[in-house]
Design a protein around this motif. Structure first.
Motif, PDB file in Angstrom:
ATOM      1  N   UNK A   1       0.850  -1.207   0.000  1.00 57.83           N
ATOM      2  CA  UNK A   1       0.000   0.000   0.000  1.00 57.83           C
ATOM      3  C   UNK A   1       0.877   1.244   0.000  1.00 57.83           C
ATOM      4  N   UNK A   2       0.671   2.094  -1.003  1.00 57.19           N
ATOM      5  CA  UNK A   2       1.433   3.347  -1.084  1.00 57.19           C
ATOM      6  C   UNK A   2       0.946   4.311  -0.005  1.00 57.19           C
ATOM      7  N   UNK A   3       1.865   4.994   0.666  1.00 56.57           N
ATOM      8  CA  UNK A   3       1.436   6.035   1.604  1.00 56.57           C
ATOM      9  C   UNK A   3       2.508   7.107   1.715  1.00 56.57           C
ATOM     10  N   UNK A   4       2.132   8.262   2.300  1.00 58.24           N
ATOM     11  CA  UNK A   4       3.147   9.300   2.468  1.00 58.24           C
ATOM     12  C   UNK A   4       4.113   8.862   3.567  1.00 58.24           C
ATOM     13  N   UNK A   5       5.253   9.558   3.637  1.00 59.55           N
ATOM     14  CA  UNK A   5       6.310   9.133   4.560  1.00 59.55           C
ATOM     15  C   UNK A   5       5.829   9.142   6.007  1.00 59.55           C
ATOM     16  N   UNK A   6       5.063  10.165   6.364  1.00 57.55           N
ATOM     17  CA  UNK A   6       4.600  10.287   7.756  1.00 57.55           C
ATOM     18  C   UNK A   6       3.729   9.092   8.146  1.00 57.55           C
ATOM     19  N   UNK A   7       2.818   8.715   7.283  1.00 55.76           N
ATOM     20  CA  UNK A   7       1.939   7.569   7.568  1.00 55.76           C
ATOM     21  C   UNK A   7       2.765   6.297   7.712  1.00 55.76           C
ATOM     22  N   UNK A   8       3.725   6.137   6.797  1.00 58.33           N
ATOM     23  CA  UNK A   8       4.573   4.934   6.858  1.00 58.33           C
ATOM     24  C   UNK A   8       5.321   4.876   8.199  1.00 58.33           C
ATOM     25  N   UNK A   9       5.876   6.008   8.607  1.00 58.16           N
ATOM     26  CA  UNK A   9       6.655   6.026   9.858  1.00 58.16           C
ATOM     27  C   UNK A   9       5.768   5.729  11.061  1.00 58.16           C
ATOM     28  N   UNK A  10       4.545   6.234  11.038  1.00 60.31           N
ATOM     29  CA  UNK A  10       3.643   6.055  12.186  1.00 60.31           C
ATOM     30  C   UNK A  10       3.087   4.634  12.270  1.00 60.31           C
ATOM     31  N   UNK A  11       2.889   3.991  11.110  1.00 60.50           N
ATOM     32  CA  UNK A  11       2.158   2.713  11.121  1.00 60.50           C
ATOM     33  C   UNK A  11       3.035   1.469  11.031  1.00 60.50           C
ATOM     34  N   UNK A  12       4.315   1.634  10.687  1.00 61.27           N
ATOM     35  CA  UNK A  12       5.149   0.441  10.447  1.00 61.27           C
ATOM     36  C   UNK A  12       5.761  -0.104  11.736  1.00 61.27           C
ATOM     37  N   UNK A  13       5.843  -1.438  11.807  1.00 61.69           N
ATOM     38  CA  UNK A  13       6.583  -2.078  12.895  1.00 61.69           C
ATOM     39  C   UNK A  13       8.068  -2.152  12.528  1.00 61.69           C
ATOM     40  N   UNK A  14       8.323  -2.325  11.226  1.00 62.89           N
ATOM     41  CA  UNK A  14       9.695  -2.303  10.715  1.00 62.89           C
ATOM     42  C   UNK A  14       9.769  -1.211   9.649  1.00 62.89           C
ATOM     43  N   UNK A  15      10.659  -0.257   9.840  1.00 67.77           N
ATOM     44  CA  UNK A  15      10.842   0.819   8.851  1.00 67.77           C
ATOM     45  C   UNK A  15      12.136   0.500   8.111  1.00 67.77           C
ATOM     46  N   UNK A  16      12.021   0.129   6.831  1.00 67.40           N
ATOM     47  CA  UNK A  16      13.188  -0.336   6.067  1.00 67.40           C
ATOM     48  C   UNK A  16      13.549   0.658   4.988  1.00 67.40           C
ATOM     49  N   UNK A  17      14.751   1.194   5.059  1.00 66.44           N
ATOM     50  CA  UNK A  17      15.159   2.240   4.130  1.00 66.44           C
ATOM     51  C   UNK A  17      16.137   1.682   3.100  1.00 66.44           C
ATOM     52  N   UNK A  18      15.802   1.881   1.831  1.00 68.98           N
ATOM     53  CA  UNK A  18      16.726   1.428   0.768  1.00 68.98           C
ATOM     54  C   UNK A  18      16.716   2.433  -0.381  1.00 68.98           C
ATOM     55  N   UNK A  19      17.049   3.674   0.011  1.00 65.71           N
ATOM     56  CA  UNK A  19      17.067   4.798  -0.926  1.00 65.71           C
ATOM     57  C   UNK A  19      18.479   5.084  -1.401  1.00 65.71           C
ATOM     58  N   UNK A  20      18.619   5.661  -2.604  1.00 63.15           N
ATOM     59  CA  UNK A  20      19.936   6.198  -2.985  1.00 63.15           C
ATOM     60  C   UNK A  20      20.230   7.481  -2.209  1.00 63.15           C
ATOM     61  N   UNK A  21      21.501   7.832  -2.091  1.00 60.02           N
ATOM     62  CA  UNK A  21      21.878   9.112  -1.490  1.00 60.02           C
ATOM     63  C   UNK A  21      21.919  10.177  -2.582  1.00 60.02           C
ATOM     64  N   UNK A  22      21.084  11.204  -2.400  1.00 60.47           N
ATOM     65  CA  UNK A  22      21.059  12.340  -3.332  1.00 60.47           C
ATOM     66  C   UNK A  22      20.937  13.601  -2.477  1.00 60.47           C
ATOM     67  N   UNK A  23      20.987  14.769  -3.120  1.00 61.99           N
ATOM     68  CA  UNK A  23      20.783  16.016  -2.368  1.00 61.99           C
ATOM     69  C   UNK A  23      19.425  15.975  -1.670  1.00 61.99           C
ATOM     70  N   UNK A  24      18.447  15.362  -2.341  1.00 60.41           N
ATOM     71  CA  UNK A  24      17.077  15.322  -1.820  1.00 60.41           C
ATOM     72  C   UNK A  24      16.927  14.362  -0.635  1.00 60.41           C
ATOM     73  N   UNK A  25      17.701  13.269  -0.629  1.00 65.09           N
ATOM     74  CA  UNK A  25      17.506  12.259   0.429  1.00 65.09           C
ATOM     75  C   UNK A  25      18.468  12.440   1.608  1.00 65.09           C
TER      76      UNK A  25
END
Ligand SMILES: NC(=O)c1ccc[n+]([C@@H]2O[C@H](COP(=O)([O-])OP(=O)(O)OC[C@H]3O[C@@H](n4cnc5c(N)ncnc54)[C@H](O)[C@@H]3O)[C@@H](O)[C@H]2O)c1
Ligand SMILES: O=C(O)[C@H](O)CO
Length: 324
Positions: A190-214
């Protein structure tokens, strides 16, 4: 005459031989200024550059006026100054796909070992502390059927979702720049905004590239949004997370635990506060580090350089628009 290249990473013998049938290869240990100065002529005449984990910036490019293609033995390319490469029309090749499944395995290992305290309790057994039936102070928390949030639903995120959905019956939330139809259809993500994901997840898994934005996308405010029982996993890049804020969140009990493969500074300094926290599993950036996958990455990078210097940029090229 064969084009000259610089190789700044060890390769298996058969791949080195393959490279040498196409190019005159100068092998160097690293790309430090003193190494470049020592091999100034080879750098000045090189048309290709192959290796990994070293900065390739405009200062280096100035020493390489003939350079036409770089090939990194990695999928991430945050250590390359892409604008400087583009300005000189130098191709950048990388190794997506060949490492995807292995990195997803590593992330699942971090999920399991953080939740079940695998490293910590195994150390207690080795220290001779298992002297009677274990009590609640040895218990972990369940993984199966908990909610897994994925920040960065790309190739590796998708492979993680597959494991979590089919292997562990986990509901999946994700955040990315766009909807991922395959993740939604195959794994009911289920797609959600970052805030919703952070609030609702038991495991928060990050696999983003490093950019100026991230850079520092996850900091104090984001840790405060997570559940106190949340486990945070990072296998993207260290600087996507404000590490001081992570330490504080772990020390203050704002989150339960962390499983980390990447850090703001690598190798992780021995005096890092992360190393004294029992609720941290810290790995030495081993996401793709199996014999099979590291061989496949090296082979892919060799083929990529051969392709790039022959003008073939249909696959694995970060900046095909600069090809002439
Ligand atoms: N720990 C390791 O050993 C290891 C191994 C391989 C890759 N990595 C890291 O994982 C990263 C991802 O690899 P991949 O093959 O899955 O790449 P990918 O390009 O397939 O996926 C990256 C995803 O991140 C999303 N994204 C980018 N910027 C974003 C933003 N600002 N907000 C939300 N989403 C954003 C993209 O839309 C994409 O879905 C690599 O760039 C690398 O940094 C680490
Ligand atoms: O980006 C990658 O491929 C990994 O982090 C290995 O460097």
């Amino acid at each position: 005459m064969k084009p000259s290249i610089i190789l700044y990473k060890a390769l298996p013998d058969d791949l080195l031989q393959r490279l040498e049938t196409h190019f005159t290869v100068t092998r160097v240990a690293n790309l430090k200024p003193e190494t470049v100065a020592q091999h100034a002529d080879a750098f000045a005449s090189a048309q290709g550059l192959l290796g990994s984990s070293e900065k390739v910036d405009s200062e280096l490019l100035e020493k390489m006026p003939q350079l036409r293609a770089t090939s990194t033995i990695s999928v991430g390319y945050d250590n390359f100054d892409v604008d400087a490469l583009n300005a000189r029309k130098i191709l950048l090749m990388h190794t997506p796909t060949v490492l995807t499944e292995t990195v997803a395995d590593t992330m699942m290992a971090l999920v399991l070992s953080s939740a079940r305290r695998v490293v910590e309790v195994a150390e207690r057994v080795k220290a001779g502390e298992w002297t009677s039936g274990i009590g609640a102070d040895w218990f972990g928390i369940d993984v199966h059927h908990k909610t897994l949030g994925i920040i960065g639903m790309g190739r590796i995120g998708l492979a993680l979702a597959q494991r979590a959905h089919f292997g562990f019956g986990m509901p999946i939330l994700y955040n990315a720049r766009r909807h991922h139809t395959e993740a939604e259809e195959r794994f009911q993500a289920r797609y959600c905004d970052l805030e919703t994901l952070l609030k609702e997840s038991d495991f928060v898994c990050l696999v983003l590239p490093l950019t100026d934005e991230t850079h520092h996308l996850i900091g104090k405010a984001q840790f405060e949004m997570m559940k106190k029982s949340a486990i945070f996993i990072n296998a993207g890049r260290g600087p996507v997370v404000d590490e001081a804020a992570l330490v504080e969140a772990l020390q203050n009990g704002e989150i339960h635990a962390a499983g980390l493969d990447v850090f703001e500074q690598e190798p992780l300094p021995v005096d890092s506060p992360l190393l004294s926290l029992p609720n941290v599993v810290a790995l030495p950036h081993i996401g793709s580090a199996t014999h099979e996958t590291r061989y496949n990455m090296a082979e892919c990078a060799v083929e990529n350089l051969i392709d790039a210097l022959n003008g073939k940029v249909e696959k694995n090229c970060v900046n095909p628009q600069v090809a002439s």
